[in-house]
Each structure stands twice: as structure tokens, then as C-alpha cells.
Scaffold this active site. Structure first.
Site: not given
Ligand code: IMP
Length: 197
Positions: A11, A14, A182, A71
């Protein structure tokens, strides 16, 4: 202090975020080009900690390098912490952000505002080349709004309402969101860990 670290993500947003937060440390974020040959980690953990550690450790052992991975998930109190680690696929494998938001709003249909409390949580795992893991965590508390509001961001941003600002993450816009999120908090703590390594 370590000189170079791989961020185990594909990503690009990120990568930019971590570069911005770590810019005053003398650590190079290793180029993503090396990931072309690298097999995707299967995120089958039951917790954010398990998935973050698995992503970091697999990449660290493959590249024999220090690695960082994250994550994140949305934890809704009324749903006993769901969708949590399953946030991305809450409405089924391959579902869209729109699908997940619609499902969450439907699951909370009729639930009073004061019971719609939730938090976003990010776990970061830093792995040594040998697979020793250091964790950090970041959280932000809010509520699930009654309807979508705002257009910026991704995922649950249009329905995650931050009471201190009176706005959803989407309405706040990326600059404010990225200063309180977060992920930003977990990355700031990861920076402190990296300084000591
Ligand atoms: P990841 O681990 O950052 O890929 O997040 C997993 C899932 O959590 C994402 O596909 C979103 O559905 C949700 N998510 C994580 N961070 C965010 C955020 O900052 N805004 C909105 N959804 C989030």
C-alpha cells in the site's frame, strides 16, 4: 540504531505515511521493488497482533532484514469487538467499502447513539532479521454514525464519527485524520522503539 527497514506492505499510502513520520530518523525505508518476487502473506490470524507479526516475521526471514508491518481494524462495542480483524471482509470475501459500511449500519439499525461506541486499533510489529518481534499499538475512540457523511479517506471513514471534532473521519479530511489516527499513533510509538534498537 538500525539503518534500513522494509515496510511489509504493498500500500503506497502507508509507505508515504511511515516515511513522513520517520523522516527525522536516519533510517531508510527499503524500496518496494523487492516485493515483486515476494509471496503475499496469508492473513489467517485470529487477532491483529497475530497478523501483524506474521507479515513482519515472514518478510524479515525472507529478506534477512529488519521489517515493519501493520494490521488495523474497527472494533464496535455493541458487536463485541466485531468486525475487528475481519474488517476488510466484513461483508464477505472481495466486498467493497460500500458493502462493509452498509452491513455495519444495518447491523446497528435501531441501536441508540450512546451504544454505538467503537474504536479503530492498529498493531505494528517490528521484526528483527531473526524474527524477534516488538509490538506497538494505536487507538482512536469514536462512534458509528447513523448514516454516511463525507467523501475523503477509505474503508469505514464515512461512518466513523469522532466526538471531539463533531465530524466523521471522511469529513475531517486526510491531514487532520492522519494526525490523530490509530495508525499515526502506532507509528509514532514504533518510531520510539526504532530509536532504541
Ligand atoms: P489494514 O490492516 O490497514 O489493511 O486495514 C484492514 C481494514 O480495516 C481496511 O480494509 C478497512 O476496512 C479498515 N480500516 C483500517 N484502517 C482504517 C482507516 O483508517 N479508515 C477506515 N477504515 C480502516
Amino acid at each position: 540504531m538500525i539503518k534500513e527497514i522494509i515496510f511489509a506492505t504493498r500500500n503506497l499510502h502507508k509507505i508515504e505515511e511511515i516515511k513522513e513520520i520517520l523522516k527525522d530518523l536516519n533510517i531508510k525505508i527499503a524500496p518496494m521493488i523487492s516485493f515483486d518476487k515476494y509471496p503475499k502473506t496469508i492473513e489467517d490470524g485470529k487477532t491483529l497482533e497475530e497478523n501483524a507479526a506474521k507479515k513482519a516475521r515472514e518478510a524479515a526471514e525472507f529478506f534477512k532484514q529488519w521489517t515493519i508491518a501493520d494490521d488495523s481494524g474497527l472494533e464496535v462495542d455493541y458487536l463485541n469487538g466485531a468486525p475487528g480483524v475481519y474488517s476488510a471482509r466484513y461483508a464477505g470475501e472481495g466486498c467493497s467499502y460500500d458493502d462493509t459500511n452498509k452491513k455495519l449500519l444495518a447491523d446497528l439499525n435501531g441501536v441508540a447513539e450512546e451504544k454505538r461506541t467503537a474504536k479503530f486499533r492498529t498493531v505494528i510489529a517490528i521484526s528483527s532479521p531473526e524474527g524477534k518481534i516488538y509490538f506497538t499499538e494505536g487507538k482512536i475512540f469514536g462512534t458509528i454514525s447513523l448514516r454516511v457523511a463525507g467523501t475523503s479517506g477509505f474503508g469505514y471513514d464515512p461512518i466513523f464519527y469522532v466526538p471531539e471534532y463533531g465530524k466523521t473521519f471522511s469529513e475531517l479530511g486526510s491531514e487532520v485524520k492522519n494526525s490523530i489516527s490509530h495508525r499515526a499513533k502506532a507509528l509514532q510509538k514504533a518510531k520510539e522503539v526504532l530509536k532504541r534498537l
